[in-house]
Motif scaffolding. Structure first.
Motif, PDB file in Angstrom:
ATOM      1  N   GLU A 216      -5.068   1.462  -4.010  1.00 40.42           N
ATOM      2  CA  GLU A 216      -6.414   2.030  -3.869  1.00 40.42           C
ATOM      3  C   GLU A 216      -7.347   1.550  -4.965  1.00 40.42           C
ATOM      4  OE1 GLU A 216      -5.581   6.348  -1.751  1.00 40.42           O
ATOM      5  OE2 GLU A 216      -5.444   6.186  -3.927  1.00 40.42           O
ATOM      6  N   ALA A 217      -6.799   1.275  -6.145  1.00 41.94           N
ATOM      7  CA  ALA A 217      -7.635   0.856  -7.268  1.00 41.94           C
ATOM      8  C   ALA A 217      -8.400  -0.417  -6.929  1.00 41.94           C
ATOM      9  CB  ALA A 217      -6.776   0.652  -8.511  1.00 41.94           C
TER      10      ALA A 217
ATOM     11  N   GLY B 270      -5.004   2.419 -11.490  1.00 43.07           N
ATOM     12  CA  GLY B 270      -5.087   3.769 -10.937  1.00 43.07           C
ATOM     13  C   GLY B 270      -4.700   4.861 -11.902  1.00 43.07           C
ATOM     14  N   GLU B 271      -4.132   4.498 -13.061  1.00 43.28           N
ATOM     15  CA  GLU B 271      -3.733   5.487 -14.056  1.00 43.28           C
ATOM     16  C   GLU B 271      -4.788   5.585 -15.157  1.00 43.28           C
ATOM     17  OE1 GLU B 271       1.135   5.262 -13.659  1.00 43.28           O
ATOM     18  OE2 GLU B 271       0.155   4.161 -15.285  1.00 43.28           O
ATOM     19  N   VAL B 272      -4.824   6.747 -15.811  1.00 38.83           N
ATOM     20  CA  VAL B 272      -5.855   7.023 -16.816  1.00 38.83           C
ATOM     21  C   VAL B 272      -5.427   6.492 -18.188  1.00 38.83           C
ATOM     22  CG1 VAL B 272      -7.153   8.830 -18.007  1.00 38.83           C
ATOM     23  CG2 VAL B 272      -6.621   9.075 -15.562  1.00 38.83           C
ATOM     24  N   ILE B 273      -6.336   5.776 -18.819  1.00 38.64           N
ATOM     25  CA  ILE B 273      -6.106   5.270 -20.174  1.00 38.64           C
ATOM     26  C   ILE B 273      -6.301   6.418 -21.161  1.00 38.64           C
ATOM     27  CG2 ILE B 273      -6.892   3.622 -21.924  1.00 38.64           C
ATOM     28  CD1 ILE B 273      -8.052   1.968 -19.539  1.00 38.64           C
ATOM     29  N   SER B 274      -5.309   6.662 -21.983  1.00 41.59           N
ATOM     30  CA  SER B 274      -5.384   7.753 -22.958  1.00 41.59           C
ATOM     31  C   SER B 274      -5.724   7.223 -24.342  1.00 41.59           C
ATOM     32  CB  SER B 274      -4.042   8.492 -23.027  1.00 41.59           C
ATOM     33  OG  SER B 274      -3.033   7.634 -23.538  1.00 41.59           O
TER      34      SER B 274
ATOM     35  N   GLY C  40       0.805  -1.215   0.000  1.00 40.83           N
ATOM     36  CA  GLY C  40       0.000   0.000   0.000  1.00 40.83           C
ATOM     37  C   GLY C  40       0.837   1.264   0.000  1.00 40.83           C
ATOM     38  N   LEU C  41       1.886   1.288  -0.809  1.00 36.38           N
ATOM     39  CA  LEU C  41       2.812   2.417  -0.826  1.00 36.38           C
ATOM     40  C   LEU C  41       2.325   3.529  -1.751  1.00 36.38           C
ATOM     41  CD1 LEU C  41       6.111   0.330  -1.041  1.00 36.38           C
ATOM     42  CD2 LEU C  41       5.001   1.256   1.015  1.00 36.38           C
ATOM     43  N   GLN C  42       2.726   4.760  -1.434  1.00 32.06           N
ATOM     44  CA  GLN C  42       2.428   5.925  -2.267  1.00 32.06           C
ATOM     45  C   GLN C  42       3.629   6.139  -3.188  1.00 32.06           C
ATOM     46  OE1 GLN C  42      -0.653   7.680  -1.604  1.00 32.06           O
ATOM     47  NE2 GLN C  42      -0.981   5.916  -0.251  1.00 32.06           N
TER      48      GLN C  42
END
Length: 493
Positions: free
Chosen positions: A414-415, A450-454, A125-127
């Motif tokens: 978090e996802a 957690g990242e946005v698909i472009s 659970g690292l940032q």
């Protein structure tokens, strides 16, 4: 060249039959493991496959023969503490991360890290913030610049560790000594995934190991570049900062409770060989590599990368054991060259990418092997040069785009708190990714949860698929759908 009866799609009753059939062919291994299938004397493995019985110690509480074996490893690598790993470098990476950070801590990782690093981020659970490598010709990801790490550390407070991969899968080495000074000045640990550099310590022909350059924990995949069984690795604690008790606690979690005595005996044999014959073996190896690189200078359409190719990018160092053959000047892409070397010349390389292929070598490679590769490249180059109609474009965009920075909405861990949906790829742009998607090898993520698909990533995935690059991580094996996060508070689970 002798005719081979090997047929990868042939009928074999089981894996054992397929392996034994393959072992009788003339296919030459320019890939890991580093023993290169040489006939190293080893007893019938079933006769020595045991468990923790009297007289043979316990890896998780070593006091006898395994303790002495690991002390020998410490002496060879000049570490404070060294540990046998029988679950590969992956368990070493997970253990190092768990020993140096606690849940919710802030860390910095190189974007070109192996997927195991991203798994560590998720598990603990690292940032995580990313530092990006520079891109070079052929789409190769270059070094991690110390100044980029310095900038991130200055912007982020209380970073617990920085984790970089050096050498990279393609052999690019970062300035670990300078990075270590910066990281320690900010009171953080430096973990180096040196999986592909286990051989560095044994010859000045190769870059210096991170163990001697100020890193706190270094992980080696012994099997990648040394004569050791697949899955064997080592973790080294260097310096005084890392807590060996925490490392051992984590190793107890991520290593099997039934470690293979065959694997550990294999590590012993490898270290024994290096102690007794390492100098001679490496001298011969260096001569063969130098001979090969010198004779490749005559190639016209194909190009074998050397240190001169890295000078414009100010690369700190590079591992000459990795032979990178670039096709930017040829009417041939990486997959086509890879397939040609495999099908026509029976040379099995480690990997191909958009515009290059990679041959992995070790002290166990033979002169005949290098001669076969050189002869094949000469023949292919002559044919390409004869048919060349014009200079090929030096532009390369797909890999840069594949590994471009992504907008992060959620941390990887978090996802997993939200419902996951399967979305057609063409409808996924703007959605939050719910799975790790990567090219394998080398196993570097193009996007993580957690990242946005472009829009561009959707196009890149289609292009990679059309080029035959090996996309992994997607649940949909047809690569037509991608998992996305239902990012709405009511969908939190």
């Amino acid at each position: 060249m002798a005719e081979s009866e090997w047929n990868e799609t042939g009928t074999y009753e089981n894996l054992y039959e397929r392996l034994t059939a393959y072992s009788d062919t003339d296919y030459y291994p320019f890939h890991m493991p580093g023993h290169k299938r040489a006939e190293i004397p080893f007893i019938n493995p079933y006769k020595i496959d045991i468990t923790e019985i009297e007289g043979f110690d316990n890896l998780h509480h070593a006091q006898d023969v395994l303790l002495e074996a690991q002390k020998r490893l410490e002496g060879l690598y000049q570490s404070r503490k060294s540990y046998y790993l029988v679950n590969g470098s992956t368990c070493g990476i997970l253990s190092a991360a768990g020993a140096c950070a606690k849940r919710g801590d802030s860390v910095i990782i190189a974007r070109n890290c192996h997927k195991a690093v991203y798994n560590a981020v998720k598990i603990f659970g690292l940032q995580a913030d990313h530092v990006y490598p520079e891109f070079m010709q052929c789409g190769i990801q270059g070094q991690i610049r110390p100044q980029d790490i310095e900038k991130l550390l200055s912007e982020r407070k209380n970073v617990r560790f920085v984790l970089v991969t050096s050498p990279s899968f393609d052999g690019i080495v970062s300035d670990i000594a300078q990075i270590a000074r910066i990281v320690h000045a900010h009171h953080a640990y430096l973990i180096v995934d040196e999986a592909h550099g286990a051989h560095f310590t044994f010859s000045r022909y190769f870059p210096e190991s991170a163990v001697s350059q100020g890193a706190d924990i270094v992980i080696h995949s012994l099997h990648k570049t040394l004569p050791s069984f697949t899955q064997t690795a080592a973790l080294h604690i260097a310096g005084d900062l890392a807590d060996e008790h925490k490392v051992e606690e984590m190793l107890g979690m991520f290593q099997t409770s039934s470690p293979s005595y065959l694997f550990m005996a294999g590590i012993d044999l490898c270290m024994n060989l290096l102690e007794k014959s390492g100098q001679e073996l490496f001298e011969t190896y260096e001569q063969r590599l130098s001979w090969f690189y010198e004779n490749c200078r005559e190639l016209k359409s194909l190009h074998v990368l050397t240190s001169k190719d890295y000078e414009p990018y100010h690369v700190f160092d590079a591992d000459k054991s990795k032979i990178v053959i670039c096709t930017l000047r040829a009417e041939m892409n990486g997959k086509q060259l890879y397939e040609c070397l495999l099908r026509k010349y029976h040379l099995q390389l480690e990997m191909y990418s958009e515009r290059y292929v990679l041959a992995m070598t070790s002290i166990m490679d033979t002169q005949e092997g290098f001669e076969r590769l050189l002869s094949a490249l000469r023949e292919i180059d002559e044919e390409l040069n004869r048919n060349a109609s014009q200079e090929q474009s030096m532009e390369l965009t797909v890999l840069q785009r594949a590994y471009a920075a992504r907008e992060k909405v959620l941390e990887i861990s978090e996802a997993g708190y939200y419902n996951i949906e399967e979305t057609p790829l063409e409808e996924s742009s703007g959605r939050i990714c719910g799975e790790t998607v990567f090219l394998y090898p080398p196993g570097i993520p193009m996007i993580v949860p957690g990242e946005v698909i472009s829009d561009d990533l959707v196009s890149v995935l289609e292009e990679c698929r059309n080029m035959g690059l090996n996309i992994q991580g997607m649940k949909d094996k047809q690569k037509r759908k991608i998992l996305t996060v239902a990012y709405r508070q009511e969908n939190r689970i």
